[in-house]
Design a protein around this motif. Sequence first.
Motif, PDB file in Angstrom:
ATOM      1  N   MET A   1      44.705  44.152  37.113  1.00  0.00           N
ATOM      2  CA  MET A   1      43.656  45.145  37.193  1.00  0.00           C
ATOM      3  C   MET A   1      42.271  44.500  37.165  1.00  0.00           C
ATOM      4  O   MET A   1      41.356  44.979  37.805  1.00  0.00           O
ATOM      5  CB  MET A   1      43.840  46.114  36.014  1.00  0.00           C
ATOM      6  CG  MET A   1      42.942  47.283  36.088  1.00  0.00           C
ATOM      7  SD  MET A   1      43.417  48.269  37.502  1.00  0.00           S
ATOM      8  CE  MET A   1      42.528  49.694  37.208  1.00  0.00           C
ATOM      9  N   LYS A   2      42.158  43.393  36.396  1.00  0.00           N
ATOM     10  CA  LYS A   2      40.886  42.708  36.302  1.00  0.00           C
ATOM     11  C   LYS A   2      40.499  42.077  37.641  1.00  0.00           C
ATOM     12  O   LYS A   2      39.329  42.066  38.010  1.00  0.00           O
ATOM     13  CB  LYS A   2      40.983  41.639  35.209  1.00  0.00           C
ATOM     14  CG  LYS A   2      39.664  41.189  34.707  1.00  0.00           C
ATOM     15  CD  LYS A   2      39.852  40.299  33.518  1.00  0.00           C
ATOM     16  CE  LYS A   2      38.521  40.143  32.827  1.00  0.00           C
ATOM     17  NZ  LYS A   2      38.620  39.388  31.624  1.00  0.00           N
ATOM     18  N   SER A   3      41.475  41.572  38.395  1.00  0.00           N
ATOM     19  CA  SER A   3      41.181  40.961  39.694  1.00  0.00           C
ATOM     20  C   SER A   3      40.708  42.007  40.708  1.00  0.00           C
ATOM     21  O   SER A   3      39.902  41.705  41.592  1.00  0.00           O
ATOM     22  CB  SER A   3      42.403  40.212  40.225  1.00  0.00           C
ATOM     23  OG  SER A   3      43.464  41.117  40.446  1.00  0.00           O
ATOM     24  N   VAL A   4      41.173  43.248  40.585  1.00  0.00           N
ATOM     25  CA  VAL A   4      40.717  44.314  41.476  1.00  0.00           C
ATOM     26  C   VAL A   4      39.233  44.583  41.245  1.00  0.00           C
ATOM     27  O   VAL A   4      38.461  44.772  42.194  1.00  0.00           O
ATOM     28  CB  VAL A   4      41.561  45.592  41.262  1.00  0.00           C
ATOM     29  CG1 VAL A   4      40.970  46.763  42.004  1.00  0.00           C
ATOM     30  CG2 VAL A   4      42.999  45.363  41.674  1.00  0.00           C
ATOM     31  N   TRP A   5      38.808  44.581  39.979  1.00  0.00           N
ATOM     32  CA  TRP A   5      37.399  44.799  39.671  1.00  0.00           C
ATOM     33  C   TRP A   5      36.532  43.641  40.167  1.00  0.00           C
ATOM     34  O   TRP A   5      35.425  43.843  40.647  1.00  0.00           O
ATOM     35  CB  TRP A   5      37.195  45.004  38.163  1.00  0.00           C
ATOM     36  CG  TRP A   5      37.513  46.403  37.753  1.00  0.00           C
ATOM     37  CD1 TRP A   5      38.624  46.828  37.067  1.00  0.00           C
ATOM     38  CD2 TRP A   5      36.744  47.567  38.028  1.00  0.00           C
ATOM     39  NE1 TRP A   5      38.596  48.172  36.897  1.00  0.00           N
ATOM     40  CE2 TRP A   5      37.425  48.661  37.485  1.00  0.00           C
ATOM     41  CE3 TRP A   5      35.545  47.789  38.677  1.00  0.00           C
ATOM     42  CZ2 TRP A   5      36.970  49.952  37.564  1.00  0.00           C
ATOM     43  CZ3 TRP A   5      35.073  49.074  38.756  1.00  0.00           C
ATOM     44  CH2 TRP A   5      35.784  50.143  38.209  1.00  0.00           C
ATOM     45  N   ILE A   7      37.159  41.717  42.767  1.00  0.00           N
ATOM     46  CA  ILE A   7      37.083  41.886  44.218  1.00  0.00           C
ATOM     47  C   ILE A   7      36.127  43.026  44.566  1.00  0.00           C
ATOM     48  O   ILE A   7      35.325  42.913  45.497  1.00  0.00           O
ATOM     49  CB  ILE A   7      38.492  42.122  44.820  1.00  0.00           C
ATOM     50  CG1 ILE A   7      39.317  40.848  44.680  1.00  0.00           C
ATOM     51  CG2 ILE A   7      38.398  42.548  46.280  1.00  0.00           C
ATOM     52  CD1 ILE A   7      40.766  41.004  45.059  1.00  0.00           C
ATOM     53  N   PHE A   8      36.207  44.123  43.805  1.00  0.00           N
ATOM     54  CA  PHE A   8      35.308  45.249  44.042  1.00  0.00           C
ATOM     55  C   PHE A   8      33.848  44.815  43.905  1.00  0.00           C
ATOM     56  O   PHE A   8      33.014  45.142  44.750  1.00  0.00           O
ATOM     57  CB  PHE A   8      35.618  46.388  43.061  1.00  0.00           C
ATOM     58  CG  PHE A   8      34.593  47.481  43.086  1.00  0.00           C
ATOM     59  CD1 PHE A   8      34.573  48.408  44.117  1.00  0.00           C
ATOM     60  CD2 PHE A   8      33.623  47.565  42.079  1.00  0.00           C
ATOM     61  CE1 PHE A   8      33.617  49.411  44.146  1.00  0.00           C
ATOM     62  CE2 PHE A   8      32.659  48.559  42.110  1.00  0.00           C
ATOM     63  CZ  PHE A   8      32.659  49.488  43.141  1.00  0.00           C
ATOM     64  N   PHE A  12      31.000  44.695  46.710  1.00  0.00           N
ATOM     65  CA  PHE A  12      29.792  45.481  46.487  1.00  0.00           C
ATOM     66  C   PHE A  12      28.542  44.620  46.662  1.00  0.00           C
ATOM     67  O   PHE A  12      27.574  45.030  47.316  1.00  0.00           O
ATOM     68  CB  PHE A  12      29.833  46.100  45.076  1.00  0.00           C
ATOM     69  CG  PHE A  12      28.630  46.927  44.756  1.00  0.00           C
ATOM     70  CD1 PHE A  12      28.460  48.177  45.338  1.00  0.00           C
ATOM     71  CD2 PHE A  12      27.653  46.448  43.891  1.00  0.00           C
ATOM     72  CE1 PHE A  12      27.347  48.941  45.051  1.00  0.00           C
ATOM     73  CE2 PHE A  12      26.537  47.205  43.600  1.00  0.00           C
ATOM     74  CZ  PHE A  12      26.385  48.461  44.183  1.00  0.00           C
ATOM     75  N   ILE A  13      28.546  43.418  46.115  1.00  0.00           N
ATOM     76  CA  ILE A  13      27.405  42.501  46.246  1.00  0.00           C
ATOM     77  C   ILE A  13      27.222  42.096  47.707  1.00  0.00           C
ATOM     78  O   ILE A  13      26.092  42.051  48.209  1.00  0.00           O
ATOM     79  CB  ILE A  13      27.582  41.273  45.324  1.00  0.00           C
ATOM     80  CG1 ILE A  13      27.450  41.716  43.862  1.00  0.00           C
ATOM     81  CG2 ILE A  13      26.577  40.178  45.657  1.00  0.00           C
ATOM     82  CD1 ILE A  13      27.810  40.665  42.854  1.00  0.00           C
ATOM     83  N   LEU A  14      28.305  41.830  48.415  1.00  0.00           N
ATOM     84  CA  LEU A  14      28.221  41.500  49.835  1.00  0.00           C
ATOM     85  C   LEU A  14      27.644  42.660  50.644  1.00  0.00           C
ATOM     86  O   LEU A  14      26.819  42.457  51.548  1.00  0.00           O
ATOM     87  CB  LEU A  14      29.583  41.108  50.391  1.00  0.00           C
ATOM     88  CG  LEU A  14      30.090  39.720  50.018  1.00  0.00           C
ATOM     89  CD1 LEU A  14      31.506  39.523  50.509  1.00  0.00           C
ATOM     90  CD2 LEU A  14      29.175  38.655  50.578  1.00  0.00           C
ATOM     91  N   LEU A  15      28.053  43.873  50.323  1.00  0.00           N
ATOM     92  CA  LEU A  15      27.528  45.048  51.001  1.00  0.00           C
ATOM     93  C   LEU A  15      26.029  45.196  50.761  1.00  0.00           C
ATOM     94  O   LEU A  15      25.266  45.471  51.689  1.00  0.00           O
ATOM     95  CB  LEU A  15      28.272  46.310  50.536  1.00  0.00           C
ATOM     96  CG  LEU A  15      27.811  47.611  51.165  1.00  0.00           C
ATOM     97  CD1 LEU A  15      28.122  47.608  52.656  1.00  0.00           C
ATOM     98  CD2 LEU A  15      28.475  48.785  50.482  1.00  0.00           C
ATOM     99  N   ILE A  16      25.597  44.988  49.539  1.00  0.00           N
ATOM    100  CA  ILE A  16      24.168  45.058  49.206  1.00  0.00           C
ATOM    101  C   ILE A  16      23.402  43.983  49.980  1.00  0.00           C
ATOM    102  O   ILE A  16      22.323  44.251  50.529  1.00  0.00           O
ATOM    103  CB  ILE A  16      23.941  44.903  47.682  1.00  0.00           C
ATOM    104  CG1 ILE A  16      24.564  46.063  46.922  1.00  0.00           C
ATOM    105  CG2 ILE A  16      22.458  44.756  47.356  1.00  0.00           C
ATOM    106  CD1 ILE A  16      23.957  47.413  47.228  1.00  0.00           C
ATOM    107  N   LEU A  17      23.934  42.761  50.065  1.00  0.00           N
ATOM    108  CA  LEU A  17      23.271  41.692  50.813  1.00  0.00           C
ATOM    109  C   LEU A  17      23.164  42.031  52.300  1.00  0.00           C
ATOM    110  O   LEU A  17      22.125  41.806  52.925  1.00  0.00           O
ATOM    111  CB  LEU A  17      24.018  40.371  50.630  1.00  0.00           C
ATOM    112  CG  LEU A  17      23.837  39.679  49.292  1.00  0.00           C
ATOM    113  CD1 LEU A  17      24.762  38.477  49.183  1.00  0.00           C
ATOM    114  CD2 LEU A  17      22.395  39.274  49.092  1.00  0.00           C
ATOM    115  N   ILE A  18      24.218  42.589  52.872  1.00  0.00           N
ATOM    116  CA  ILE A  18      24.192  42.979  54.286  1.00  0.00           C
ATOM    117  C   ILE A  18      23.157  44.073  54.516  1.00  0.00           C
ATOM    118  O   ILE A  18      22.394  44.028  55.487  1.00  0.00           O
ATOM    119  CB  ILE A  18      25.595  43.418  54.757  1.00  0.00           C
ATOM    120  CG1 ILE A  18      26.518  42.207  54.813  1.00  0.00           C
ATOM    121  CG2 ILE A  18      25.535  44.107  56.115  1.00  0.00           C
ATOM    122  CD1 ILE A  18      27.976  42.543  55.042  1.00  0.00           C
TER     123      ILE A  18
END
Length: 191
Positions: A1-5, A7-8, A12-18
């Motif tokens: 479950m921690k790895s899903v967060w 990745i999320f 999210f950071i990549l989306l903000i950078l784009i």
Amino acid sequence: MKSVWIIFWILFILLILIIMICSINWKMNIRIEYSPTQFVLHIKISWLFIQIVNKTIQLQQLETYEAHSFDCLSDQLQKMYRLLKEINAIAKAILQHIVIQQWQWYTKGGTGDAAVTGTLSGFVWGIKGVITSWIMGKSKQSCKSDLQVQPLFQQRYIEVYFSCMVSIKITQAITSFIQVLRIVDMQTKQS
């Protein structure tokens, strides 16, 4: 479950950078210097405070002093004005997304004959005004243009300095590029 967060959050950071890359203006500063001895183009492109391109290009090393004078400039400006009419659709597609932040166009020159220099100075003023107002009318203007013509009544000489700073969002640049490709494609099919 921690790895899903993890990745999320990475996504999210990549989306903000784009989104930042696409929504923040890119600035381009173009400067052209023309004199009897040199013809130089300076280009600077920056995003935020990061300078991406800083290039100086020697377009032509001019040898002859007499061949390039103030009386040749009026012919070149007339050709430029006719070219603007021919590429109206392409220029409109490009300029409608551009914000002009700085526009300077200085000309200094003479033909050696005071009467001809005076007449050509007025003509150069007029053509520069028409070209500048045409470009400003097609773009998103956020500055006043700075045009100057300095006649040199007793000299055969020419010097031109042009500088403009424009900004555009990368998404609008891509949209403009696609519009230009469509226009060029339509024009080639018609001819």
